[in-house]
Design a protein around this motif. Structure first.
Motif, PDB file in Angstrom:
ATOM      1  N   ASP A 131       0.844  -1.210   0.000  1.00  0.00           N
ATOM      2  CA  ASP A 131       0.000   0.000   0.000  1.00  0.00           C
ATOM      3  C   ASP A 131       0.872   1.251   0.000  1.00  0.00           C
ATOM      4  N   MET A 132       1.937   1.176   0.765  1.00  0.00           N
ATOM      5  CA  MET A 132       2.831   2.344   0.848  1.00  0.00           C
ATOM      6  C   MET A 132       3.520   2.559  -0.489  1.00  0.00           C
ATOM      7  N   LEU A 133       3.960   1.471  -1.103  1.00  0.00           N
ATOM      8  CA  LEU A 133       4.649   1.592  -2.390  1.00  0.00           C
ATOM      9  C   LEU A 133       3.725   2.195  -3.446  1.00  0.00           C
ATOM     10  N   HIS A 134       2.475   1.786  -3.400  1.00  0.00           N
ATOM     11  CA  HIS A 134       1.519   2.357  -4.347  1.00  0.00           C
ATOM     12  C   HIS A 134       1.351   3.854  -4.145  1.00  0.00           C
ATOM     13  N   LEU A 135       1.302   4.233  -2.911  1.00  0.00           N
ATOM     14  CA  LEU A 135       1.117   5.641  -2.595  1.00  0.00           C
ATOM     15  C   LEU A 135       2.335   6.455  -3.035  1.00  0.00           C
ATOM     16  N   ILE A 136       3.506   5.903  -2.816  1.00  0.00           N
ATOM     17  CA  ILE A 136       4.733   6.600  -3.216  1.00  0.00           C
ATOM     18  C   ILE A 136       4.759   6.736  -4.743  1.00  0.00           C
ATOM     19  N   GLU A 137       4.325   5.671  -5.399  1.00  0.00           N
ATOM     20  CA  GLU A 137       4.269   5.696  -6.852  1.00  0.00           C
ATOM     21  C   GLU A 137       3.346   6.820  -7.339  1.00  0.00           C
ATOM     22  N   LYS A 186      16.697  18.965  -1.212  1.00  0.00           N
ATOM     23  CA  LYS A 186      16.457  20.306  -1.739  1.00  0.00           C
ATOM     24  C   LYS A 186      16.044  21.267  -0.634  1.00  0.00           C
ATOM     25  N   ASN A 187      15.259  20.780   0.279  1.00  0.00           N
ATOM     26  CA  ASN A 187      14.814  21.620   1.400  1.00  0.00           C
ATOM     27  C   ASN A 187      15.048  20.835   2.692  1.00  0.00           C
ATOM     28  N   PRO A 188      15.408  21.520   3.737  1.00  0.00           N
ATOM     29  CA  PRO A 188      15.699  20.795   4.982  1.00  0.00           C
ATOM     30  C   PRO A 188      14.497  19.998   5.482  1.00  0.00           C
ATOM     31  N   TRP A 189      13.298  20.421   5.096  1.00  0.00           N
ATOM     32  CA  TRP A 189      12.086  19.762   5.645  1.00  0.00           C
ATOM     33  C   TRP A 189      11.655  18.569   4.825  1.00  0.00           C
ATOM     34  N   ASP A 190      12.286  18.393   3.668  1.00  0.00           N
ATOM     35  CA  ASP A 190      11.941  17.250   2.829  1.00  0.00           C
ATOM     36  C   ASP A 190      12.184  15.956   3.606  1.00  0.00           C
ATOM     37  N   PHE A 191      11.321  14.996   3.345  1.00  0.00           N
ATOM     38  CA  PHE A 191      11.437  13.766   4.141  1.00  0.00           C
ATOM     39  C   PHE A 191      11.399  12.534   3.251  1.00  0.00           C
ATOM     40  N   ILE A 218       4.793   7.622   5.830  1.00  0.00           N
ATOM     41  CA  ILE A 218       3.977   7.071   4.758  1.00  0.00           C
ATOM     42  C   ILE A 218       3.012   5.988   5.245  1.00  0.00           C
ATOM     43  N   GLU A 219       3.387   5.294   6.308  1.00  0.00           N
ATOM     44  CA  GLU A 219       2.526   4.195   6.753  1.00  0.00           C
ATOM     45  C   GLU A 219       1.149   4.679   7.189  1.00  0.00           C
ATOM     46  N   CYS A 220       1.106   5.809   7.883  1.00  0.00           N
ATOM     47  CA  CYS A 220      -0.186   6.283   8.378  1.00  0.00           C
ATOM     48  C   CYS A 220      -1.083   6.732   7.225  1.00  0.00           C
ATOM     49  N   SER A 221      -0.472   7.380   6.238  1.00  0.00           N
ATOM     50  CA  SER A 221      -1.269   7.794   5.076  1.00  0.00           C
ATOM     51  C   SER A 221      -1.807   6.579   4.347  1.00  0.00           C
ATOM     52  N   ALA A 222      -0.936   5.621   4.108  1.00  0.00           N
ATOM     53  CA  ALA A 222      -1.322   4.451   3.321  1.00  0.00           C
ATOM     54  C   ALA A 222      -2.382   3.620   4.045  1.00  0.00           C
ATOM     55  N   THR A 247       2.154  16.857   9.813  1.00  0.00           N
ATOM     56  CA  THR A 247       2.408  17.790   8.710  1.00  0.00           C
ATOM     57  C   THR A 247       2.794  17.004   7.460  1.00  0.00           C
ATOM     58  N   ASN A 248       3.644  16.012   7.652  1.00  0.00           N
ATOM     59  CA  ASN A 248       4.083  15.205   6.507  1.00  0.00           C
ATOM     60  C   ASN A 248       2.986  14.278   6.002  1.00  0.00           C
ATOM     61  N   GLU A 249       2.201  13.773   6.918  1.00  0.00           N
ATOM     62  CA  GLU A 249       1.083  12.921   6.520  1.00  0.00           C
ATOM     63  C   GLU A 249       0.127  13.692   5.613  1.00  0.00           C
ATOM     64  N   ILE A 250      -0.155  14.923   6.017  1.00  0.00           N
ATOM     65  CA  ILE A 250      -1.059  15.755   5.216  1.00  0.00           C
ATOM     66  C   ILE A 250      -0.461  15.977   3.840  1.00  0.00           C
ATOM     67  N   ALA A 251       0.811  16.322   3.816  1.00  0.00           N
ATOM     68  CA  ALA A 251       1.475  16.610   2.543  1.00  0.00           C
ATOM     69  C   ALA A 251       1.393  15.404   1.607  1.00  0.00           C
ATOM     70  N   GLN A 252       1.792  14.250   2.071  1.00  0.00           N
ATOM     71  CA  GLN A 252       1.812  13.077   1.175  1.00  0.00           C
ATOM     72  C   GLN A 252       0.412  12.666   0.772  1.00  0.00           C
TER      73      GLN A 252
END
Length: 475
Positions: A131-137, A186-191, A218-222, A247-252
């Motif tokens: 599920d995570m891989l799909h989301l990253i894709e 590219k940005n310090p906040w990139d994860f 990514i796990e929580c989003s997926a 914050t990252n969950e929302i972004a992804q």
RNA sequence: GGCGGCAUAGCCAAGUGGUAAGGCCGUGGUCUGCAAAACCGCUAUCCCCAGUUCGAAUCUGGGUGCCGCCUCCA
């Protein structure tokens, strides 16, 4: 009556309105299973339990999902860049999976003791890699990622709303205040979404980007999307997750779906000990086991949590816990005196109770209603019905007060026996003396009877005469 | 340096404009041979200063103190 909830996203108290009329979707950020559950975790999960109970009380059908992080993503306590699960595994000479299962089991046991309802769905990160891989894709397809030697990275500059949720001031935020800056980003906040090129990492999966493992967020989003859809009604967690994890969950999530991820965010403040952060290194990290060693039952902790607002830091002290347990015992004892509950509840009290619980979970206020009810002169069977009705939310097991009280007595006794091997012997002696004293009292030889009380005191007991006989109490 | 939170009686705390919920502790009493338990009663003007207002714990400004976060954390 509408339910009001403080929404972290707006920093305002809002009226709760579910997306779907049939059910409420609720996702709770679970634990990372690498160490024992402590009372701070339990504060957060008691809060989400209360929220769930309030919603169920209000008549909603809840779909409650909680994740278990059993794949490493974090650095060690010393920020060495090593995975906590793996550190634990090496230390205990076990596999990461064994470590994760062990501490996960501990966690569920603790929540049961705390009367925290089990989520409808429990999902482990390691079982949802695809599920995570799909989301990253999907994110890659939408153009939100780039690659470095570490792996697939989320480009936060592509998501303009990135700083909004946590009100981050990225320009002035001190990058690398605690962690080394990765110059490839590219940005310090990139994860990281997917981490590759870590040959020493024990848990690895194949992917189109190479062998690796998922980033933490990514796990929580997926998993939340898999079980609850692309937009959730409620997402809960600890306050520490606001700036980074959520914050990252929302972004992804939003960059993958183009839809709003969560309608209501609730966050539980931290539990402090003596007004200081609880941490392993300070030696003030407590577990239910520690509490039990000092004669405290888990529900006393639950009662303690009910005394305050989840949005304010709660200050744990032994004195405060003791006050909570004393009050709870008093409440249980009251319940023992009550007759079988009537069919009817006392509406005015229920009204006040509901006003409190629907007002952003104002449990302290709701508990005050309980005490008002107890001292009222209402019909006892209606009192009982009202109390048990309210306890659906409190979860203090009022209906089983007798069992709870005897559990507490047993705990105290066990502790005494473990501290003093001669305890049972002393208790036997004291009981003999009580028999003797009873005879003396019958003969009105009070001075001699009092002398025996002194003897019993020397053995470590106080005694109480009641209509059911004399009760022996350890001092 | 930036961001966020908190400050109410001995302790834990509710309360967001109209003269301070609740619990614990303490204390007075009833009851009891005494004691305990139980029950009844009592116990604060809200960190400081200035302002807005008929009126502020509650709003505004300025202080002071404490806590947390800035990619480990519930």
């Amino acid at each position: 009556m509408p339910i009001k909830l403080f929404n972290t996203a707006s920093r305002k108290v809002e009226t709760f309105q579910p997306l779907n009329k049939k059910y409420v979707s609720m996702y709770s950020c679970g634990i990372t299973a690498y160490y024992y559950t402590h009372i701070g975790h339990l504060y957060t999960y008691t809060t989400s339990d209360l929220l769930r109970r309030v919603l169920e009380y209000a008549g909603y059908d809840i779909r409650h999902v909680m994740n278990v992080t059993d794949v490493g993503h974090m650095t060690s306590d010393a920020d060495e860049g090593e995975d906590k699960l793996i550190v634990g595994a090496k230390k205990e000479n076990k596999t990461p999976a064994e470590i994760a299962r062990f501490y996960e089991k501990c966690f569920w046991e603790e929540t049961v003791k705390m009367n925290i309802l089990k989520p409808n769905t429990i999902c482990r990160a390691t079982e949802h890699i695809s599920d995570m891989l799909h989301l990253i894709e999907q994110l890659e397809k939408n153009g939100y990622t780039y690659k470095t030697s570490v792996g697939v990275i989320f480009d936060t500059s592509k998501f303009a709303a990135y700083p909004n949720f946590a009100k981050l001031n990225l320009a002035k935020q001190e990058a690398g205040a605690r962690v080394k800056i990765d110059k490839e980003r590219k940005n310090p906040w990139d994860f990281a979404l997917w981490v590759t090129n870590q040959p020493n990492h024990l848990m690895q999966w194949d992917s189109k980007w190479g062998k690796g493992f998922p980033g933490w967020h990514i796990e929580c989003s997926a998993m939340s999307m898999r079980y609850l859809g692309e937009t959730l009604d409620i997402h809960t967690g600890g306050i520490d997750h606001i700036p980074v994890h959520h914050t990252n969950e929302i972004a992804q999530s939003e960059c993958a779906t183009g839809k709003k991820f969560v309608n209501y965010w609730t966050h539980t403040a931290f539990l402090n000990v003596n007004n200081t952060k609880m941490s392993k290194s300070l030696g003030n990290l407590y577990t239910l086991q520690d509490l039990a060693g000092k004669d405290f039952v888990p529900l006393a902790l639950r009662y303690f949590f009910l005394g305050t607002s989840y949005r304010k830091p709660i200050n744990f002290t032994w004195e405060a816990l003791n006050a909570a347990q004393t009050a709870l015992v008093k409440l249980w004892k009251h319940c023992l005196e009550l007759p079988a509950p009537a069919c009817e509840v006392l509406a005015p009290y229920i009204k006040n109770f509901e006003e409190a619980i629907y007002d952003d979970l104002n449990m302290a206020k709701a508990l005050a209603v309980v005490w008002k009810l107890l001292e009222s002169k209402e019909d006892a069977s209606k009192k009982a019905a009202t109390l048990f009705h309210m306890d659906k939310v409190f979860g203090l097991d009022l209906a089983n007060a007798r069992t709870q009280l005897s559990n507490l007595e047993n705990l105290k006794k066990e502790n005494l026996i473990s501290k003093d091997k001669k305890y049972l012997e002393k208790e036997f002696k004291a009981l003999k003396l009580i028999e003797h004293r009873y005879l003396l009292k019958q003969q009105k030889k009070y001075q001699e009877a009092d002398a025996i009380r002194d003897q019993i005191k020397k053995l470590g007991f106080s005694i109480e005469d009641s209509k059911d006989g004399t009760i022996l109490k350890p001092i």
